[in-house]
Each structure stands twice: as structure tokens, then as C-alpha cells.
Design a protein around this motif. Sequence first.
Motif, mmCIF file in Angstrom:
data_model
loop_
_atom_site.group_PDB
_atom_site.id
_atom_site.type_symbol
_atom_site.label_atom_id
_atom_site.label_comp_id
_atom_site.label_asym_id
_atom_site.label_seq_id
_atom_site.Cartn_x
_atom_site.Cartn_y
_atom_site.Cartn_z
ATOM 1 N N ARG A 63 0.841 -1.189 0.000
ATOM 2 C CA ARG A 63 0.000 0.000 0.000
ATOM 3 C C ARG A 63 0.882 1.246 0.000
ATOM 4 O O ARG A 63 1.930 1.264 0.629
ATOM 5 N N SER A 64 0.464 2.231 -0.772
ATOM 6 C CA SER A 64 1.131 3.521 -0.943
ATOM 7 C C SER A 64 2.532 3.393 -1.551
ATOM 8 O O SER A 64 3.367 4.262 -1.390
ATOM 9 N N GLU A 65 2.731 2.321 -2.276
ATOM 10 C CA GLU A 65 3.973 2.181 -3.019
ATOM 11 C C GLU A 65 3.699 2.647 -4.453
ATOM 12 O O GLU A 65 2.589 2.490 -4.955
ATOM 13 N N VAL A 66 4.703 3.230 -5.092
ATOM 14 C CA VAL A 66 4.550 3.591 -6.501
ATOM 15 C C VAL A 66 5.505 2.710 -7.261
ATOM 16 O O VAL A 66 6.711 2.775 -7.056
ATOM 17 N N ILE A 67 4.952 1.867 -8.084
ATOM 18 C CA ILE A 67 5.801 0.912 -8.762
ATOM 19 C C ILE A 67 5.771 1.153 -10.265
ATOM 20 O O ILE A 67 4.718 1.396 -10.843
ATOM 21 N N VAL A 204 -1.237 12.161 -4.983
ATOM 22 C CA VAL A 204 -2.046 10.967 -4.774
ATOM 23 C C VAL A 204 -1.281 9.987 -3.893
ATOM 24 O O VAL A 204 -1.818 9.370 -2.990
ATOM 25 N N VAL A 205 0.021 9.875 -4.174
ATOM 26 C CA VAL A 205 0.850 8.956 -3.405
ATOM 27 C C VAL A 205 0.930 9.403 -1.950
ATOM 28 O O VAL A 205 0.842 8.597 -1.027
ATOM 29 N N HIS A 207 -1.183 10.710 -0.302
ATOM 30 C CA HIS A 207 -2.417 10.380 0.400
ATOM 31 C C HIS A 207 -2.557 8.880 0.619
ATOM 32 O O HIS A 207 -3.662 8.374 0.794
ATOM 33 N N GLY A 208 -1.456 8.192 0.527
ATOM 34 C CA GLY A 208 -1.480 6.777 0.873
ATOM 35 C C GLY A 208 -2.042 5.884 -0.208
ATOM 36 O O GLY A 208 -2.499 4.782 0.067
ATOM 37 N N ARG A 209 -2.004 6.356 -1.445
ATOM 38 C CA ARG A 209 -2.547 5.511 -2.502
ATOM 39 C C ARG A 209 -1.429 4.777 -3.219
ATOM 40 O O ARG A 209 -0.273 5.161 -3.161
ATOM 41 N N THR A 210 -1.829 3.738 -3.890
ATOM 42 C CA THR A 210 -0.862 2.892 -4.574
ATOM 43 C C THR A 210 -0.947 3.165 -6.068
ATOM 44 O O THR A 210 -2.042 3.295 -6.600
ATOM 45 N N ILE A 211 0.201 3.248 -6.721
ATOM 46 C CA ILE A 211 0.177 3.501 -8.162
ATOM 47 C C ILE A 211 1.035 2.468 -8.884
ATOM 48 O O ILE A 211 2.140 2.153 -8.454
ATOM 49 N N LEU A 212 0.493 1.947 -9.948
ATOM 50 C CA LEU A 212 1.268 1.093 -10.835
ATOM 51 C C LEU A 212 1.376 1.872 -12.145
ATOM 52 O O LEU A 212 0.371 2.190 -12.763
ATOM 53 N N PHE A 213 2.599 2.203 -12.507
ATOM 54 C CA PHE A 213 2.817 3.174 -13.568
ATOM 55 C C PHE A 213 3.618 2.552 -14.709
ATOM 56 O O PHE A 213 4.759 2.143 -14.523
ATOM 57 N N VAL A 214 3.015 2.474 -15.875
ATOM 58 C CA VAL A 214 3.713 1.929 -17.041
ATOM 59 C C VAL A 214 4.188 3.089 -17.894
ATOM 60 O O VAL A 214 3.404 3.981 -18.191
ATOM 61 N N SER A 215 5.449 3.093 -18.236
ATOM 62 C CA SER A 215 5.907 4.208 -19.052
ATOM 63 C C SER A 215 7.153 3.859 -19.840
ATOM 64 O O SER A 215 7.909 2.952 -19.492
#
Lengths: 421, 295
Positions: A63-67, A204-205, A207-215
Motif C-alpha cells: 500500500r502507498s507504493e509507486v511501482i 495521490v501517493v 495520500h497513501g494511494r498505490t500507483i502502478l505506472f507503465v511508461s
Amino acid sequence: MNEIAINVEHLTKEYRIGQTHQHGETMREALLSRLRRGQTANGREATPAMHVALRDVSFAVKRSEVIGVIGRNGAGKSTLLKILSRITEPTSGQATIYGRVGSLLEVGTGFHPELTGRENVFMNGATLGMRRTEIARKFDEIVAFSEVEKFIDTPIKRYSSGMRVRLAFAVAAHLEPEILLVDEVLAVGDAAFQEKCLGKMSDVVDHGRTILFVSHNMASIKHLCSRSILLEEGEIAFDGPSDEAVQRYMVGNEALSTQADNRIFISVTPNPALKHQVLSVEAFGRYGEPLSYVATDDYVRFRITWQSTEAVRRGGVMFGLHTLEGVPLIHYSTQPISKVEVEIQVGLNQIDIEFERLPLAAGQYYVAVVLMRPRVERLYTNNSFGILRITENDVFDSGYPVRSDVSLLTTPHRWLPVEDE
Amino acid sequence: MAVKEDMKLQANTSPEASPHYKETVIKRTRGLAALQLGELWAFRELLYFMAWREIKVRYKQTLLGITWIMLRPIVSMIVFTFVFDTMLGAGPEGVPYEVYAFAGLLPWNYFATALSRSSSSMVTSSQLITKVYFPRLIVPTSEIVSGLIDFAVSLIVLAALLMYFKIQLTWTVLVMPAFLLLAMVTALGFGLWLGALNVRYRDVTYIVPFLVQMWFFLTPVAYATSRIPESYRFLLSLNPMVAVVEGFRWGLLSNYITEPPTGSLVAIAVIISSVVLITGAYFFRVTERTFADVV
């Protein structure tokens, strides 16, 4: 903070070859193939050719990791996102998601050109799973973020593409999901807005949110994600700190960029699911000799080879050289820029693009290639087809060859004294 | 993201999930999938928005806009009167043919439009289907709902006709919503089957207009039910739209048509359309999982 938000276990996705590009087989074909199958031993169909888009992929996101998820085109990044956002089902394995998911696979999906900005915000919000009251509450904030206040009651078809993207990102960014899946949306829009979007994502991060980011944008991956997964041909090649993942990705690209005999031959593994696909880009000199390096200001002739399973009478090709951050320096097309007709035939096709003097400074550049029907649609796009290394050349005879960290471009110039009259 | 510890987690260890987060398990569904009507309910606002968008967009940039909805049945009615009543004499006895035809056209047009639109809906929304997740059942269902607006507008024409021909309504008008519901169920049932098949086999695109045309002739819209020979009645009762059209006419014109549609006709229609709807919904759910891969 040790909670898990996404848990992926042995995820595999196979496509039957042909399934993806057969845009509706006809019933006759289906019936015939079913009849033929019936003839093989007790109805068990002979295993059709399969394309494995994802193979036994496992990872967990806290949770709240940005990957970040990186990899070459066709490595399985989009398939992974499609499975996680429930658009398509995996063939085997499973993923468990804890929390409300918002996915931004393509900005502005569901936007209807005839509807006004206001109407589209509500429509888009509902598609993404927002309640009407929720959209109404955040409406002003969304509009303010998108900077299209003045045009909010104008049909979307009169918007510029930048305005559409801004509005769409604004809706998605205000969705407040617990888990956000983002696919390359920031590739569009101007730099200032990209910056703003990245800012919003960092927000967003926080605020404790999790993001999976493709780029494909290595700079924003490094900037946003502490950890990244590198996918290669549907498998996890690396999972760890972003710096290292990006490093490996670059090295992997380079390894493919040069062959044993040292001549420039950038190629990709063919993906049989694609109707049109560029297979290689090669470099030749003035007399048709294969080049092992290209230096600043040199003559070069790039040969693009692609494979098509469908003929296109009015086709087009685009060739580009972009910085590793994704800034297009050269992005030239047969149509409309050069007014050259390209007829795409079934099978292998080739076209050359010649540069009398390549004005790029020494450094590494992405080779970008696009196949298209000019002004109609893109058939194949790869903005990071491979990496071209341009070697130093002391163009200005100064003892200081121009390098990309100093000046990206070279062009003849002069300094003139200003004389007092 | 302050902590940058070693985050390699064993995929097989069971995660400590906090109970207050919604848990979604994504894996391959096998066999008969549940209909998940609860999820459909949760997305009801999307259904509303889609239907509303349909209506909003349909008549944009048309000169006559919403008047098209009224114009179509009026023109059909005039042509039918000329062809079927004046030329062929296939009309009913004792009822003004114009009203008789219009009372049949009203549910028929709704059904034909709803069926064709829902059959093609999955293909025309492929952009959305391949990019966002939502219960796919919403797509064909929204077409069934949006058609109701056209239906409501046509009612205005009907009211004018009733006044012109000085037709008195009785309590039987109250049965009309029930028959409208039957038309909706029939359209949705067949729409789900055809819509799901259309994703894989584009043949459906060519079949539907033909199907609708044939269906029209096998439904007593333009001709009087009394003209159907007795021996064919049972065969035709297998077409649920016969009951719908009959029911509509009786509801509106009970002063002229005193006989309500027979109980067996209505019962057969209800059974057939319910079976088609339920099997259609399951078929749709089962094929739904591959929609995004094939469409």
C-alpha cells in the motif's frame, strides 16, 4: 505500511495467434474449423499456435507504493495492466487487489465528440466508476485542474487534443481510487501539463494511494517510482530499485542494438499478434556500405524493414530520433511531410530515409518508427524501437566535439562582431 | 515513499490484507459465470448515462432533430394504409386502419430499433470495452432503455391520432405497460444473444437487418390478426411480438377489438422471451470474458 495492495501470483496470459487481429472471424470459418477439429481424436483440438504475452509473473505491491513497469513494446506491460484492470482475463494464475481500482489506460476513453466538456466529465466519471453526486462535488476542481473552464459547455469535437487530454486526466486524477493503474498517459500534453500531472500523481501517493505506472519515459519512472519491474518477453527480468531497473533496460536495449559484426542493426523480436510490425532499422553509408557507427554531421541512410499481414494501398512511414527522455528531435513522415506514396504489401517491406548530414550531437537516442495510413490511423507505433548511439565528431574543428549534454543539435553558425557605425 | 527497504516479497506468502479494503480476485472464470446482478446495480448510473448519451448524440446535427422520431412512424402509417388497406385490403374490419396500424407500429418500431441497436452495441462500443472495466451487460441494456424515449415521443402522435379519430380509451389502457415490458424483455433477450455473437462473428451485422425485416412480416403489424389462417395461429404464437402487438391493440382499441389476446398466446410469449433473456444473459456472461481480446 506493510499492507499489500496488489498481489500477483503466477499470472500467465496466452493469446491464440490470430485471435487478436482477426477482427471477427466469420461463422463459416468457425464452423469449418470446428468440423475439422471434430475429426481429430475425440474432439480435442490440435493445440493452436499460442502467443504468450505474460508468463508466470508474480509480484506484490505494498500500500502507498509507486511501482514502475518498464520494458520494450510487446514485453507484456499493457497486458498486465489490462488484466489488473479486469478488461481481460488471465489464462492462469491470479491477482488479488485490495481496494478500489482506478485505471487510466487511455486518456479520454468514452469521450464523445458531440457532447460538451461538462457532459463528458459526467459520462467519463461514470465509466470510471464514480457516482454522480461525487462527480458533481468535484466538478469545479476537475475543471479548474484541466484549465478548460471557458470551453466547458462547448462540444469536445472543437477541443484541441491537448485540451481533451487535460480534461480526461483531470477526471481520472480526481477519482480518488485506492489503487491507480496508469499507462503512458503522460506521453501526451505539453511539458507544463505533464509536470502538473506528475505533481498530482505524487500528491495521490502522499495520500497513501498505490500507483502502478507503465511508461517509456525513464525520467518520470525514476522521478516517481522507487521500485520498478522490468518485463522482458512476458517475464519479470528484474524487480527492484528503479535506477537499477532503468539501467538494465537501457543496457538490454543496447545489447540488441549492435550485432556481432558491429554494424548497426536494431531489431525486435517479432510479435505474431501484430498485423504490422517494424522488424529492423539499419544504417548505411553513402555507397550503400553497412555502418558500424554514425557520427554527428555524417551522411546516413536508415533502412526500415517491416512486416505486414495486410496490404495498405495508401500507407505511410514515420522515422524519428528522440532523446531518452522522449523529446522528439526528428520526427519525419512520408506523408504529409515528404509527400511520398508508400504502398504496404503483404510480407516484408522496406524503405530508406536519407540524411545528408545528421545534425544530432554525440549521445544516445531512441529510434522511433510508426507505420500508418496518413491522416487516418496509426498501424504500428514504437517510440523506443531501439537506441542509436551517435559518436563524436569534431564538426566545428574546435577540439571539442559536440556532445548531447552540452548541445543536442549541430548546425552551421557564425559569430559576428557588432560594429559601431 | 521514504522507506526504501528490500521489498521483494514472496508471492506465495499470504498477504496481510486490511479488512476494510474491498478485495477483488482476478482469475480465469470457468464454466457458467454468475450473472452478478449486484454489480450491475452498482453501475446503474453508468447505464443511465449511456442511455442518455445515446439519445443526446443520436439527433445532434440533424436538421429536424427529435421530430424524426415522430416522422418515421407517421410516414410508415401512411404508406401502410395505402399498400395494405387500400391496395391489398388486408386491414381489419370495423377499426380505422390508420389507428390500427399505428398501434402495432408503436411497439414494433421500439422492438426493431432496440434489437438492432443492442445487437451492434458491443461492436460500436469496442473503444470503451478494450479500455475500461464495467459490467458489459450495461452496453446492450442501455440501448433497450434509450429506445424508450423514442417510444414516449411517438405516444404524442398516437394521442393526436386518437383524438382525430375520436377514439375513447377504457381501463384496458392499463395493460399496455405490461406488454411494453414484454417487448423490452424480448428485445433484450435476443439483443444479448446477437450482441455477444457479433463480437466474434461479424456475420451478425448482416443478419440482423434481414432478421428484423422477416420478423416484421411474421408479426401482424401491417395486416390484421384476423387474416391469419387458423392452422397457422399456433406457429405464429411462438413469436412473442405477436402477443405484444395484439396486447397493444386491445389495450388501445378495446372499444373495437373486444377480444383480448388469448391467455395461451400471452403465456407462450412470456415463457419464450423469458427463456431467451435468461439464456442470453448467461451466454453473454460466458462469452464476455474474451470480448476485449476479440472485439
